[in-house]
Every structure is written in structure tokens, then in C-alpha cells.
Design a protein around this motif. Structure first.
Motif, mmCIF file in Angstrom:
data_model
loop_
_atom_site.group_PDB
_atom_site.id
_atom_site.type_symbol
_atom_site.label_atom_id
_atom_site.label_comp_id
_atom_site.label_asym_id
_atom_site.label_seq_id
_atom_site.Cartn_x
_atom_site.Cartn_y
_atom_site.Cartn_z
ATOM 1 N N GLN A 115 0.840 -1.193 0.000
ATOM 2 C CA GLN A 115 0.000 0.000 0.000
ATOM 3 C C GLN A 115 0.879 1.250 0.000
ATOM 4 O O GLN A 115 1.994 1.236 0.522
ATOM 5 C CB GLN A 115 -0.910 -0.001 1.232
ATOM 6 N N SER A 116 0.336 2.308 -0.593
ATOM 7 C CA SER A 116 1.037 3.591 -0.619
ATOM 8 C C SER A 116 2.503 3.402 -1.002
ATOM 9 O O SER A 116 3.425 3.709 -0.237
ATOM 10 C CB SER A 116 0.936 4.262 0.757
ATOM 11 N N THR A 117 2.722 2.878 -2.207
ATOM 12 C CA THR A 117 4.081 2.550 -2.634
ATOM 13 C C THR A 117 4.991 3.777 -2.619
ATOM 14 O O THR A 117 4.566 4.906 -2.898
ATOM 15 C CB THR A 117 4.075 1.941 -4.041
ATOM 16 N N GLN A 118 6.240 3.500 -2.300
ATOM 17 C CA GLN A 118 7.271 4.534 -2.241
ATOM 18 C C GLN A 118 8.404 4.158 -3.202
ATOM 19 O O GLN A 118 8.586 2.979 -3.511
ATOM 20 C CB GLN A 118 7.816 4.653 -0.825
ATOM 21 N N PRO A 119 9.171 5.133 -3.660
ATOM 22 C CA PRO A 119 10.270 4.808 -4.586
ATOM 23 C C PRO A 119 11.216 3.747 -4.040
ATOM 24 O O PRO A 119 11.738 2.932 -4.822
ATOM 25 C CB PRO A 119 10.972 6.159 -4.768
ATOM 26 N N GLN A 120 11.421 3.701 -2.742
ATOM 27 C CA GLN A 120 12.337 2.712 -2.163
ATOM 28 C C GLN A 120 11.766 1.296 -2.210
ATOM 29 O O GLN A 120 12.471 0.337 -1.902
ATOM 30 C CB GLN A 120 12.705 3.068 -0.724
ATOM 31 N N ASP A 121 10.494 1.152 -2.590
ATOM 32 C CA ASP A 121 9.907 -0.178 -2.758
ATOM 33 C C ASP A 121 10.266 -0.772 -4.121
ATOM 34 O O ASP A 121 9.999 -1.956 -4.372
ATOM 35 C CB ASP A 121 8.376 -0.126 -2.643
ATOM 36 N N SER A 122 10.857 0.034 -4.988
ATOM 37 C CA SER A 122 11.242 -0.463 -6.304
ATOM 38 C C SER A 122 12.235 -1.602 -6.151
ATOM 39 O O SER A 122 13.268 -1.472 -5.477
ATOM 40 C CB SER A 122 11.864 0.667 -7.139
ATOM 41 N N ALA A 123 11.920 -2.726 -6.756
ATOM 42 C CA ALA A 123 12.728 -3.939 -6.607
ATOM 43 C C ALA A 123 12.129 -5.019 -7.487
ATOM 44 O O ALA A 123 11.066 -4.843 -8.084
ATOM 45 C CB ALA A 123 12.733 -4.412 -5.146
ATOM 46 N N VAL A 124 12.824 -6.145 -7.548
ATOM 47 C CA VAL A 124 12.245 -7.353 -8.134
ATOM 48 C C VAL A 124 11.726 -8.193 -6.976
ATOM 49 O O VAL A 124 12.479 -8.507 -6.038
ATOM 50 C CB VAL A 124 13.273 -8.143 -8.955
ATOM 51 N N TYR A 125 10.465 -8.538 -7.035
ATOM 52 C CA TYR A 125 9.848 -9.350 -5.988
ATOM 53 C C TYR A 125 9.743 -10.784 -6.510
ATOM 54 O O TYR A 125 9.126 -11.038 -7.546
ATOM 55 C CB TYR A 125 8.487 -8.786 -5.606
ATOM 56 N N LEU A 126 10.361 -11.678 -5.791
ATOM 57 C CA LEU A 126 10.444 -13.070 -6.202
ATOM 58 C C LEU A 126 9.601 -13.948 -5.298
ATOM 59 O O LEU A 126 9.633 -13.822 -4.072
ATOM 60 C CB LEU A 126 11.896 -13.552 -6.158
ATOM 61 N N CYS A 127 8.875 -14.843 -5.912
ATOM 62 C CA CYS A 127 8.109 -15.844 -5.192
ATOM 63 C C CYS A 127 8.767 -17.199 -5.436
ATOM 64 O O CYS A 127 9.288 -17.464 -6.532
ATOM 65 C CB CYS A 127 6.669 -15.855 -5.690
ATOM 66 N N ALA A 128 8.770 -18.036 -4.421
ATOM 67 C CA ALA A 128 9.330 -19.379 -4.560
ATOM 68 C C ALA A 128 8.419 -20.363 -3.858
ATOM 69 O O ALA A 128 7.720 -20.008 -2.897
ATOM 70 C CB ALA A 128 10.735 -19.446 -3.965
ATOM 71 N N SER A 129 8.418 -21.595 -4.314
ATOM 72 C CA SER A 129 7.689 -22.637 -3.605
ATOM 73 C C SER A 129 8.615 -23.804 -3.326
ATOM 74 O O SER A 129 9.686 -23.945 -3.936
ATOM 75 C CB SER A 129 6.441 -23.085 -4.371
ATOM 76 N N SER A 130 8.208 -24.611 -2.374
ATOM 77 C CA SER A 130 9.019 -25.728 -1.924
ATOM 78 C C SER A 130 8.104 -26.916 -1.684
ATOM 79 O O SER A 130 6.996 -26.754 -1.178
ATOM 80 C CB SER A 130 9.754 -25.327 -0.641
ATOM 81 N N PRO A 131 8.561 -28.121 -2.039
ATOM 82 C CA PRO A 131 7.646 -29.267 -2.018
ATOM 83 C C PRO A 131 7.190 -29.750 -0.649
ATOM 84 O O PRO A 131 6.101 -30.280 -0.521
ATOM 85 C CB PRO A 131 8.446 -30.361 -2.737
ATOM 86 N N ARG A 132 8.037 -29.585 0.353
ATOM 87 C CA ARG A 132 7.638 -30.080 1.659
ATOM 88 C C ARG A 132 8.411 -29.333 2.718
ATOM 89 O O ARG A 132 9.288 -28.555 2.420
ATOM 90 C CB ARG A 132 7.906 -31.584 1.755
ATOM 91 N N THR A 133 8.109 -29.578 3.952
ATOM 92 C CA THR A 133 8.758 -28.797 4.995
ATOM 93 C C THR A 133 9.463 -29.671 6.009
ATOM 94 O O THR A 133 9.872 -29.215 7.053
ATOM 95 C CB THR A 133 7.723 -27.914 5.720
ATOM 96 N N GLY A 134 9.613 -30.941 5.738
ATOM 97 C CA GLY A 134 10.439 -31.780 6.593
ATOM 98 C C GLY A 134 11.893 -31.565 6.235
ATOM 99 O O GLY A 134 12.227 -31.350 5.089
ATOM 100 N N GLY A 135 12.808 -31.579 7.191
ATOM 101 C CA GLY A 135 14.217 -31.319 6.900
ATOM 102 C C GLY A 135 14.390 -29.943 6.293
ATOM 103 O O GLY A 135 14.995 -29.785 5.251
ATOM 104 N N LEU A 136 13.864 -28.966 6.981
ATOM 105 C CA LEU A 136 13.686 -27.643 6.389
ATOM 106 C C LEU A 136 14.962 -27.019 5.846
ATOM 107 O O LEU A 136 14.940 -26.360 4.826
ATOM 108 C CB LEU A 136 13.048 -26.707 7.417
ATOM 109 N N SER A 137 16.051 -27.208 6.527
ATOM 110 C CA SER A 137 17.256 -26.512 6.097
ATOM 111 C C SER A 137 17.777 -27.041 4.778
ATOM 112 O O SER A 137 18.643 -26.440 4.178
ATOM 113 C CB SER A 137 18.331 -26.629 7.173
ATOM 114 N N ALA A 138 17.267 -28.139 4.314
ATOM 115 C CA ALA A 138 17.732 -28.692 3.051
ATOM 116 C C ALA A 138 16.723 -28.530 1.944
ATOM 117 O O ALA A 138 16.875 -29.089 0.879
ATOM 118 C CB ALA A 138 18.066 -30.172 3.223
ATOM 119 N N GLU A 139 15.684 -27.753 2.184
ATOM 120 C CA GLU A 139 14.659 -27.606 1.166
ATOM 121 C C GLU A 139 15.157 -26.830 -0.040
ATOM 122 O O GLU A 139 15.846 -25.822 0.097
ATOM 123 C CB GLU A 139 13.439 -26.888 1.743
#
Lengths: 117, 111
Positions: free
Chosen positions: A80-104
Motif C-alpha cells: 500500500q502507498s508505494t514509495q520509490p524505495q519499494d522499487s525492486a524485483v519481488y520473487l516468489c518461490a515454492s518448496s515441495p515439503r517442509t520436513g528437513g527444512l534446512s535442506a529444502e
């Protein structure tokens, strides 16, 4: 499998306007992540969901930013109420599962480039 | 920051040369991920090394992990022009789902 789909690829907003970014994760993946990428700050974690529930939003700016995952097939990041400092590339990622999280493995979309004038 | 003092680095090499990229981390981890990002795309995992592996190979890629010094390296043997990309290392804390990324290395391989 089309991978993680993000729309739009590019978005230009005027200062003070609202921006909504969309993400469709890979079907069957249980976790969805949002990152922001700039030259200065690099890849910054914003928030993530597991089985549609918000788990960690420690990277989200407390004001103006919000994320939702209303169903397993899409997530949105709203600024909301975007500001110039919000300019960026916004990346979305998905992951198959959440067991052993640090290795996802994260599967990223191509991102939405947000430009705030 | 989880990482050392490295900022975004840039390396430029000729095709056929070998190259090694390094990163260090501050927070305990059992796994280091290496991602590459091509222009206009999101990062993609290329190799992952666990704390019980000192070295991991995948094709022309070789990753090492030294938990005592909390550092990891990624080497590319006989680099090709298509290896031009930004390379990131990343770690995830135990029992957390998120990855924290380093600043990255911009690799340019010239013909």
C-alpha cells in the motif's frame, strides 16, 4: 509443469498507489516464500507460508506490506502507498515439503519488477 | 547479516578457465545451497552440500564445505559462456523454512 508463475512481470506505479503482486506456486508444493531483490540489499527474505498458513513474516516491513495465501494455488503480496524505495524485483518461490527444512530446495518464479515513480 | 563482509563480487574469465567462488556464513548450518540466477530469471539450485560432506560434485561443478571455518566454495571447471550468471550461496537455519542468501558473485565468461 510450468514452474512458479508470477504476474505481472513488470509493474509501474506512481508514488502512493497500491501494488498487488501475484504468485502461483508449483502444484503440490506446500510452502510459498516471498523475497525482494535489489542491487544494494541483495536477496531479502520477506515472508513464507506453509500449507497456506503464515509461518514467518520477519522480513516484511511492518507498515504497508501484507501477504496472503487464500488457497493452495496462489499467494499475493500487497504494497500500500508505494514509495520509490519499494522499487525492486519481488520473487516468489515454492518448496515441495517442509520436513528437513534446512535442506529444502526453493523453486523461484521469474519475479515481478516493481518500479515506483 | 549472516554473512561475512563480502559485497556483490564480480569475476570475469575466459572460456575454458577454471573459477572458484567463496562465501562465509556466521550462523550455524547443516546445509549450504548454491543457486545461479540468469538475467531476467529467478535463482535456481545447482548444487547442495551437507555438513557430513566435505566435497560434492555435479558435472563441472564442485562444492566444498568447511564447517570449522564456516565457509563454502563453488568451483566450475572449464567454464563455458553459458556459465555466465550470478551465483549465490544460501543457508537455512535448523528447523526454519527460509533460506538466507549471500550477496552473490557475478560471473562473466568471455569467449
Amino acid at each position: 509443469n510450468a514452474g512458479v508463475i508470477q504476474t505481472p512481470r513488470h509493474k509501474v506505479t506512481g508514488k502512493g498507489q497500491e501494488a498487488t503482486l501475484w504468485c502461483e506456486p508449483i502444484s503440490g508444493h506446500s510452502a510459498v516464500f516471498w523475497y525482494r531483490q535489489t542491487i544494494v540489499q541483495g536477496l531479502e527474505f520477506l515472508t513464507y507460508f506453509r500449507n497456506q498458513a503464515p509461518i514467518d513474516d520477519s522480513g516484511m516491513p511492518k507498515e504497508r506490506f501484507s501477504a496472503q495465501m487464500p488457497n493452495q494455488s496462489h499467494s499475493t503480496l500487497k504494497i500500500q502507498s508505494t514509495q520509490p524505495q519499494d522499487s525492486a524485483v519481488y520473487l516468489c518461490a515454492s518448496s515441495p515439503r517442509t520436513g528437513g527444512l534446512s535442506a529444502e530446495t526453493l523453486y523461484f518464479g521469474s519475479g515481478t519488477r516493481l518500479t515506483v515513480l | 547479516s549472516q554473512w561475512g563482509e563480502e559485497n556483490l563480487q564480480a569475476l570475469s574469465i575466459q572460456e575454458g578457465e577454471d573459477v572458484t567462488m567463496n562465501c562465509s556464513y556466521k550462523t550455524y548450518t547443516t546445509v549450504v545451497h548454491w543457486y545461479r540466477q540468469d538475467s531476467g530469471r529467478g535463482p535456481a539450485l545447482i548444487i547442495l552440500i551437507r555438513s557430513n560432506e566435505r566435497e560434492k560434485r555435479s558435472g563441472r561443478l564442485r562444492a566444498t564445505l568447511d564447517t570449522s571455518s564456516q565457509s563454502s566454495s563453488l568451483s566450475i571447471t572449464a567454464a563455458q559462456c553459458e556459465d555466465t550468471a550470478v551465483y549465490f550461496c544460501a543457508t537455512g537455519g535448523t528447523n526454519t523454512g527460509k533460506l538466507t542468501f549471500g550477496d552473490g558473485t557475478v560471473l562473466t565468461v568471455k569467449p
